[in-house]
Design a protein around this motif. Structure first.
Motif, mmCIF file in Angstrom:
data_model
loop_
_atom_site.group_PDB
_atom_site.id
_atom_site.type_symbol
_atom_site.label_atom_id
_atom_site.label_comp_id
_atom_site.label_asym_id
_atom_site.label_seq_id
_atom_site.Cartn_x
_atom_site.Cartn_y
_atom_site.Cartn_z
ATOM 1 N N ILE A 1 -25.033 -24.414 -7.766
ATOM 2 C CA ILE A 1 -24.370 -23.036 -6.765
ATOM 3 C C ILE A 1 -22.647 -22.506 -7.566
ATOM 4 O O ILE A 1 -22.339 -23.158 -7.612
ATOM 5 C CB ILE A 1 -24.633 -23.126 -5.328
ATOM 6 N N HIS B 1 -6.671 -19.537 1.320
ATOM 7 C CA HIS B 1 -7.969 -21.202 1.463
ATOM 8 C C HIS B 1 -8.550 -20.940 0.296
ATOM 9 O O HIS B 1 -8.944 -20.631 0.583
ATOM 10 C CB HIS B 1 -8.648 -20.656 2.524
ATOM 11 N N GLN C 1 -15.530 -30.628 10.928
ATOM 12 C CA GLN C 1 -16.072 -31.391 9.852
ATOM 13 C C GLN C 1 -17.849 -30.750 9.941
ATOM 14 O O GLN C 1 -18.469 -30.892 11.040
ATOM 15 C CB GLN C 1 -16.459 -32.842 9.768
ATOM 16 N N HIS D 1 -12.967 -33.342 1.725
ATOM 17 C CA HIS D 1 -12.652 -32.061 1.004
ATOM 18 C C HIS D 1 -11.153 -31.743 1.921
ATOM 19 O O HIS D 1 -10.752 -32.532 3.140
ATOM 20 C CB HIS D 1 -13.381 -30.782 1.502
HETATM 21 P P1 5GP Z 1 -15.215 -28.435 6.689
HETATM 22 O O1 5GP Z 1 -15.609 -27.054 8.215
HETATM 23 O O2 5GP Z 1 -16.267 -29.247 6.902
HETATM 24 O O3 5GP Z 1 -13.922 -28.778 7.392
HETATM 25 O O4 5GP Z 1 -14.907 -26.839 6.527
HETATM 26 C C1 5GP Z 1 -16.169 -26.548 5.757
HETATM 27 C C2 5GP Z 1 -16.002 -25.740 4.778
HETATM 28 O O5 5GP Z 1 -16.896 -25.249 3.903
HETATM 29 C C3 5GP Z 1 -15.799 -23.339 5.513
HETATM 30 O O6 5GP Z 1 -14.268 -23.528 5.179
HETATM 31 C C4 5GP Z 1 -16.591 -22.972 5.069
HETATM 32 O O7 5GP Z 1 -16.265 -21.907 5.311
HETATM 33 C C5 5GP Z 1 -16.731 -23.776 3.320
HETATM 34 N N1 5GP Z 1 -17.498 -23.260 3.083
HETATM 35 C C6 5GP Z 1 -19.631 -24.328 3.302
HETATM 36 N N2 5GP Z 1 -20.254 -23.453 2.494
HETATM 37 C C7 5GP Z 1 -19.623 -22.736 1.319
HETATM 38 C C8 5GP Z 1 -19.794 -22.566 -0.077
HETATM 39 O O8 5GP Z 1 -21.315 -22.620 0.177
HETATM 40 N N3 5GP Z 1 -18.957 -21.697 -0.764
HETATM 41 C C9 5GP Z 1 -18.003 -21.949 -0.781
HETATM 42 N N4 5GP Z 1 -16.491 -21.780 -1.600
HETATM 43 N N5 5GP Z 1 -17.210 -22.794 1.070
HETATM 44 C C10 5GP Z 1 -17.858 -23.654 1.911
#
Ligand code: 5GP
Length: 115
Positions: A15, A39, A95, A101
């Motif tokens: 993707i 971001h 998360q 990440h």
């Molecule tokens: P978490 O909530 O796990 O700390 O952060 C996950 C992050 O991944 C979120 O800020 C969300 O917007 C981002 N994210 C989720 N799916 C995708 C995607 O398909 N592409 C990108 N570039 N970011 C994503």
């Protein structure tokens, strides 16, 4: 077999992502739902679910990720005003993607505590 995470699918090129940096150990790309003018997500190529899954062998990798974050922050013009590096560990901390990440955020005043 467990489903690959969305970030593993980005690593594998399945993707698309707006990539700003990559090397043999990590990848950095713009978050799809940015919460700040800048971001960016920085992820290891190695599949590690969260901070809680790190092992001593990951010590060098984590140091590398932070130096990459520093470099990207400078390139994005964030270093002078400041920026935030966030790593959510576990559902209770917010998360949602279980591939380690770091969120690199900046370009606006950031409040504390984050909530
Ligand atoms: P978490 O909530 O796990 O700390 O952060 C996950 C992050 O991944 C979120 O800020 C969300 O917007 C981002 N994210 C989720 N799916 C995708 C995607 O398909 N592409 C990108 N570039 N970011 C994503």
């Amino acid at each position: 077999m467990t489903e690959p995470t969305i970030f593993k699918r980005i690593i594998d090129g399945e993707i698309p992502a707006s990539i700003v940096y990559e090397d043999d150990r990590c990848l950095a790309f713009h978050d799809v739902a940015p919460q700040a003018p800048v971001h960016i997500l920085v992820i290891p190529r190695k599949e590690i679910a969260s901070v809680d899954d790190l092992t001593p062998e990951d010590e060098g990798l984590i140091g590398h990720l932070f130096l990459v974050i520093q470099q990207i922050a400078r390139e994005q013009g964030l270093a002078e005003k400041g920026y935030r590096v966030i790593c959510n560990c576990g559902e209770g901390a917010g998360q949602t993607v279980f591939h380690l990440h770091y969120h690199l955020m900046g370009g606006r005043d950031l409040q504390w505590p984050p909530g």
